[in-house]
Motif scaffolding. Structure first.
Motif, mmCIF file in Angstrom:
data_model
loop_
_atom_site.group_PDB
_atom_site.id
_atom_site.type_symbol
_atom_site.label_atom_id
_atom_site.label_comp_id
_atom_site.label_asym_id
_atom_site.label_seq_id
_atom_site.Cartn_x
_atom_site.Cartn_y
_atom_site.Cartn_z
ATOM 1 N N ILE A 127 -15.417 21.601 -6.465
ATOM 2 C CA ILE A 127 -14.921 22.198 -5.440
ATOM 3 C C ILE A 127 -13.954 21.342 -4.388
ATOM 4 C CG2 ILE A 127 -13.684 23.727 -3.926
ATOM 5 C CD1 ILE A 127 -14.474 25.850 -5.316
ATOM 6 N N PHE A 128 -15.482 20.295 -3.422
ATOM 7 C CA PHE A 128 -15.406 19.506 -3.124
ATOM 8 C C PHE A 128 -14.871 18.413 -3.878
ATOM 9 C CE2 PHE A 128 -16.910 15.161 -1.487
ATOM 10 C CZ PHE A 128 -17.135 15.739 0.446
ATOM 11 N N ALA A 129 -15.020 17.735 -5.058
ATOM 12 C CA ALA A 129 -14.560 16.240 -5.639
ATOM 13 C C ALA A 129 -12.856 17.056 -5.751
ATOM 14 C CB ALA A 129 -15.511 16.682 -7.154
ATOM 15 N N GLY A 130 -12.368 17.940 -6.182
ATOM 16 C CA GLY A 130 -11.110 17.921 -6.396
ATOM 17 C C GLY A 130 -10.501 17.635 -4.671
ATOM 18 N N LEU A 131 -10.777 18.263 -4.149
ATOM 19 C CA LEU A 131 -10.455 18.486 -2.551
ATOM 20 C C LEU A 131 -10.281 16.905 -2.150
ATOM 21 C CD1 LEU A 131 -11.418 21.018 -1.009
ATOM 22 C CD2 LEU A 131 -9.123 21.518 -1.706
ATOM 23 N N VAL A 132 -11.494 16.421 -2.692
ATOM 24 C CA VAL A 132 -11.022 14.356 -1.651
ATOM 25 C C VAL A 132 -11.216 13.828 -3.120
ATOM 26 C CG1 VAL A 132 -13.264 15.462 0.133
ATOM 27 C CG2 VAL A 132 -13.659 14.778 -1.868
ATOM 28 N N ALA A 133 -10.518 13.165 -3.889
ATOM 29 C CA ALA A 133 -9.886 13.066 -4.988
ATOM 30 C C ALA A 133 -9.835 11.932 -4.055
ATOM 31 C CB ALA A 133 -9.942 13.611 -5.938
ATOM 32 N N GLU A 134 -8.357 11.541 -3.264
ATOM 33 C CA GLU A 134 -7.809 11.210 -3.492
ATOM 34 C C GLU A 134 -8.199 10.063 -1.538
ATOM 35 O OE1 GLU A 134 -3.794 12.574 -3.303
ATOM 36 O OE2 GLU A 134 -4.090 12.585 -5.022
ATOM 37 N N ARG A 135 -9.049 10.996 -0.744
ATOM 38 C CA ARG A 135 -9.691 9.935 0.480
ATOM 39 C C ARG A 135 -10.739 8.672 -0.321
ATOM 40 N NH1 ARG A 135 -9.172 13.615 4.120
ATOM 41 N NH2 ARG A 135 -7.116 15.688 3.570
ATOM 42 N N ASN A 136 -10.412 7.821 0.740
ATOM 43 C CA ASN A 136 -11.586 6.940 0.053
ATOM 44 C C ASN A 136 -13.677 7.099 0.933
ATOM 45 O OD1 ASN A 136 -11.799 7.061 3.356
ATOM 46 N ND2 ASN A 136 -9.705 6.201 3.542
ATOM 47 N N ARG A 137 -14.501 6.757 0.839
ATOM 48 C CA ARG A 137 -15.493 7.197 0.518
ATOM 49 C C ARG A 137 -15.680 7.330 2.023
ATOM 50 N NH1 ARG A 137 -19.111 9.280 -2.379
ATOM 51 N NH2 ARG A 137 -21.360 8.765 -1.940
ATOM 52 N N PRO A 138 -15.851 6.553 3.224
ATOM 53 C CA PRO A 138 -15.546 7.102 4.729
ATOM 54 C C PRO A 138 -15.465 8.656 5.090
ATOM 55 C CG PRO A 138 -15.352 4.346 4.676
ATOM 56 C CD PRO A 138 -15.366 5.180 3.599
ATOM 57 N N GLU A 139 -14.344 8.760 4.806
ATOM 58 C CA GLU A 139 -13.487 10.103 4.450
ATOM 59 C C GLU A 139 -14.106 11.500 4.432
ATOM 60 O OE1 GLU A 139 -9.675 8.842 3.641
ATOM 61 O OE2 GLU A 139 -9.238 8.775 5.884
ATOM 62 N N GLN A 140 -14.882 10.865 2.525
ATOM 63 C CA GLN A 140 -15.597 11.749 2.044
ATOM 64 C C GLN A 140 -16.936 12.093 2.857
ATOM 65 O OE1 GLN A 140 -16.332 10.628 -1.553
ATOM 66 N NE2 GLN A 140 -13.395 10.534 -2.513
ATOM 67 N N ILE A 141 -17.715 11.178 3.161
ATOM 68 C CA ILE A 141 -18.878 11.746 3.948
ATOM 69 C C ILE A 141 -17.917 11.795 5.628
ATOM 70 C CG2 ILE A 141 -20.455 10.112 4.920
ATOM 71 C CD1 ILE A 141 -19.748 8.275 3.653
ATOM 72 N N LYS A 142 -16.976 11.730 5.722
ATOM 73 C CA LYS A 142 -16.865 12.741 7.287
ATOM 74 C C LYS A 142 -16.766 14.205 6.946
ATOM 75 C CE LYS A 142 -13.741 12.483 11.361
ATOM 76 N NZ LYS A 142 -12.071 12.175 11.669
ATOM 77 N N ILE A 143 -16.224 14.210 6.263
ATOM 78 C CA ILE A 143 -15.340 15.363 5.311
ATOM 79 C C ILE A 143 -16.474 16.615 4.995
ATOM 80 C CG2 ILE A 143 -14.379 16.924 3.759
ATOM 81 C CD1 ILE A 143 -12.073 14.565 3.918
ATOM 82 N N ALA A 144 -17.813 15.642 4.435
ATOM 83 C CA ALA A 144 -19.113 15.820 3.985
ATOM 84 C C ALA A 144 -19.857 16.976 4.729
ATOM 85 C CB ALA A 144 -19.447 15.369 2.783
ATOM 86 N N ILE A 145 -19.571 15.865 5.877
ATOM 87 C CA ILE A 145 -20.847 16.245 7.131
ATOM 88 C C ILE A 145 -20.370 16.754 7.769
ATOM 89 C CG2 ILE A 145 -21.646 14.949 9.200
ATOM 90 C CD1 ILE A 145 -22.145 12.233 7.794
ATOM 91 N N LYS A 146 -18.837 17.480 8.258
ATOM 92 C CA LYS A 146 -18.458 17.907 9.403
ATOM 93 C C LYS A 146 -18.368 19.350 8.387
ATOM 94 C CE LYS A 146 -14.266 19.055 12.015
ATOM 95 N NZ LYS A 146 -12.326 18.167 12.155
ATOM 96 N N SER A 147 -18.303 19.264 7.587
ATOM 97 C CA SER A 147 -17.991 21.408 6.946
ATOM 98 C C SER A 147 -19.708 21.606 6.835
ATOM 99 C CB SER A 147 -17.749 21.151 5.405
ATOM 100 O OG SER A 147 -18.586 19.603 4.406
ATOM 101 N N LEU A 148 -20.044 20.844 6.075
ATOM 102 C CA LEU A 148 -21.909 21.234 6.494
ATOM 103 C C LEU A 148 -22.060 21.643 7.944
ATOM 104 C CD1 LEU A 148 -23.165 18.888 3.818
ATOM 105 C CD2 LEU A 148 -22.482 21.675 3.285
#
Length: 207
Positions: free
Chosen positions: A27-48
């Motif tokens: 699900i995470f991969a689908g939601l952030v597929a169009e985001r760049n790497r820094p944004e993906q890391i930020k989203i992962a850290i914030k959500s957890l």
């Protein structure tokens, strides 16, 4: 010591099954597929981080919540057992429970908060499980519950960071198998919680 380790493993597996990091990684991969790497890391850290705070709050304040609303442990175990079983049942059927549904998320919303943190990572079933594990034996249980959830958050973060590779390796078939296995474990945990709740209720009314 062995009892403590066995219980720690039980708590970890309970959280692991209900959070289902493999399915959430897809699900995470689908939601952030169009985001760049820094944004993906930020989203992962914030959500957890948000999910961790939610579980810490319910684990630490479980007894206070019980007293405030007049809830008993048998009632929580019965309700939580039914809830966990239903989530596991849906997963066994090869589908997500509506509690884990991400399709309703608005693209303009902060996906780190919803649907990732709540309800995917810290949904009703996870909260009920945390309260069930933490509320029965004092601060030791609270600390153990929080520690096991923290370990699972770290594992989930690693999975999120390699989400694209994991999804590519497992494929739809592998994700389906993993989801069904987690569903089976959840269904069993739910029944166990339900039986403990019924046993506690019977003991309570016989006092």
């Amino acid at each position: 010591m062995s009892d403590f380790i066995n219980h720690a493993v039980t708590v970890f597996l309970g959280f692991f099954a209900i959070m289902n990091p493999i399915a959430n990684t897809a699900i995470f991969a689908g939601l952030v597929a169009e985001r760049n790497r820094p944004e993906q890391i930020k989203i992962a850290i914030k959500s957890l981080f948000v999910a961790f705070l939610v579980i810490v709050a319910f684990a630490a304040l479980g007894k206070a919540i019980f007293h405030l609303f007049g809830i008993t442990m048998p009632a929580l175990r019965i309700a939580g057992g039914i809830l966990v079983f239903l989530i596991g049942y849906h997963m066994l059927q090869g589908s997500n429970s509506k509690m884990h549904d991400s399709e309703s998320a608005d693209e303009d919303d902060d996906i780190a908060i919803s649907p990732l943190a709540v309800p995917l990572l810290a949904g009703p079933g996870t909260i009920a499980t945390a309260m069930n594990f933490a509320a029965s034996k004092g601060m030791t249980e609270v600390g153990l519950t929080i520690a096991m959830f923290a370990v699972l958050c770290l594992i989930t973060f690693v999975c999120f960071m390699f989400s694209a590779r994991i999804v590519a390796v497992l494929g739809k078939g592998g994700l389906s198998i993993a989801t069904r296995l987690m569903g089976l474990i959840l269904a069993v945990i739910g029944i166990q919680m339900l039986l403990e709740g019924i046993s506690g209720f019977v003991h309570f009314i016989n006092l």
